[in-house]
Design an enzyme around this catalytic site. Structure first.
Site, PDB file in Angstrom:
ATOM      1  N   ASP A 167     113.793  33.059 116.007  1.00 27.10           N
ATOM      2  CA  ASP A 167     113.071  32.897 117.043  1.00 27.10           C
ATOM      3  C   ASP A 167     112.270  34.040 117.836  1.00 27.10           C
ATOM      4  O   ASP A 167     112.869  35.206 117.798  1.00 27.10           O
ATOM      5  CB  ASP A 167     113.582  32.263 118.045  1.00 27.10           C
ATOM      6  CG  ASP A 167     112.713  31.477 119.060  1.00 27.10           C
ATOM      7  OD1 ASP A 167     111.661  31.279 118.739  1.00 27.10           O
ATOM      8  OD2 ASP A 167     113.050  31.145 120.268  1.00 27.10           O
ATOM      9  N   ASN A 221     107.211  21.698 114.095  1.00 29.53           N
ATOM     10  CA  ASN A 221     106.286  22.687 113.872  1.00 29.53           C
ATOM     11  C   ASN A 221     104.828  22.364 113.323  1.00 29.53           C
ATOM     12  O   ASN A 221     103.955  22.982 113.670  1.00 29.53           O
ATOM     13  CB  ASN A 221     106.864  23.926 112.912  1.00 29.53           C
ATOM     14  CG  ASN A 221     107.624  24.711 113.330  1.00 29.53           C
ATOM     15  OD1 ASN A 221     108.437  25.470 113.023  1.00 29.53           O
ATOM     16  ND2 ASN A 221     107.742  24.827 114.986  1.00 29.53           N
TER      17      ASN A 221
END
Length: 296
Positions: free
Chosen positions: A76, A124
């Site tokens: 991340d 996503n």
């Protein structure tokens, strides 16, 4: 299997010894894509040793029975890293490629046997069309670009995820990589692309429900072990250590079934700034944890 038992025998240390001072280093981030150095071929049937980190630091000594067998990583912070530098979000993803290869080298050096990374989630798809298109193409190119390097080090590569919506060209590259590396046993890396923990569980439940409808299984006889056989990769072991970078502290729908008893370590570095030494630090923190698995 005997080799694995010996490797993890109590009192033994699976870490690679420090590399010679003149051994190739990685990564040099002065160019992109980051160049993987030429490393000496393995001898006596062994795979090549990974390049050492540019700092030339060696992995910390941890007894085999205390090294996490399966480490999961939420990579991340790519977008924030790029934004902080006035760059487009895709530039952060590009820089993250070298980090992925670097922690793979570090995982081998410290003795980890399974590494699962979160490369693209089912959520996503909600991002901009431009970023989604980039990420799918980027995953395809990274696999194509790095599989020879990883194969030389004995890495077994596998894709984990759902087929609906997944680009066929990405699946093709993963299939080639998996076939190329199927017999490698130094470490197995699971690349989660178009993956979601809830989706994985729902798809497994659908398969079991269909088997029940077909009379192949009795609903009241379904066990956790039987359920696990219907996950994307039924042979993935439970997660020991779950790492998330960038300072965020949540699981984000990653390996919900497999990480039920994982130890979580949240690290503040954004993914492009991360390296194998941070992975080793997480392993050292893991050693300090008291894993009880529900026991008192």
């Amino acid at each position: 299997m005997a080799t694995e038992r010996n490797r993890r025998r109590k009192g033994s240390y699976p870490q690679l010894p420090p590399a010679p001072d003149d051994y190739p280093t990685f990564p040099d981030k002065s160019t992109w894509p980051v160049v993987f150095p030429e490393i000496p071929a393995g001898t006596n049937g062994r795979f090549a040793r990974p390049p050492q980190h540019t700092s030339k630091e060696a992995a910390p000594q941890i007894p085999a029975d205390q090294v996490p067998q399966h480490v999961a990583v939420v990579m991340d912070g790519n977008g924030r890293w790029a934004t902080q530098r006035g760059l487009g979000r895709t530039e952060g993803h590009k820089m993250g490629e070298a980090v992925l290869i670097d922690i793979t080298c570090g995982a081998i050096e410290i003795g980890i046997k399974h590494l699962t990374v979160y490369a693209f989630s089912t959520e996503n798809w909600k991002r901009s069309t431009e970023e989604v298109r980039f990420l799918m193409g980027f995953n395809r190119e990274v696999v194509r670009r790095r599989r020879e390097n990883l194969n030389d080090m004995g890495v077994r590569m596998r894709w984990v995820g759902s087929r609906p919506r997944m680009w066929s060209s990405v699946i093709k590259e993963f299939d080639i990589a998996e076939q190329m590396t199927v017999d490698n046993d130094v470490i197995t890396i699971n690349y989660c692309v178009n993956y979601g923990g809830r989706t994985e569980i729902v798809e497994a439940a659908r398969e079991l429900a269909q088997e029940a409808v077909d009379g192949k299984i009795k609903p009241n006889r379904i066990s956790e072990a039987q359920f696990a056989k219907h996950l994307h990769r039924s042979d993935i072991p439970d997660v020991d250590l779950f790492i998330r970078t960038s300072g965020e502290q949540r699981a984000s729908n990653f390996l919900l079934w497999q990480a039920a008893y994982a130890e979580y370590v949240f690290q503040d570095k954004l993914w492009p700034d991360y390296d194998r030494r941070d992975l080793w630090a997480a392993c050292e923190e893991y050693v300090q944890r008291n894993r009880r698995f529900g026991r008192a």
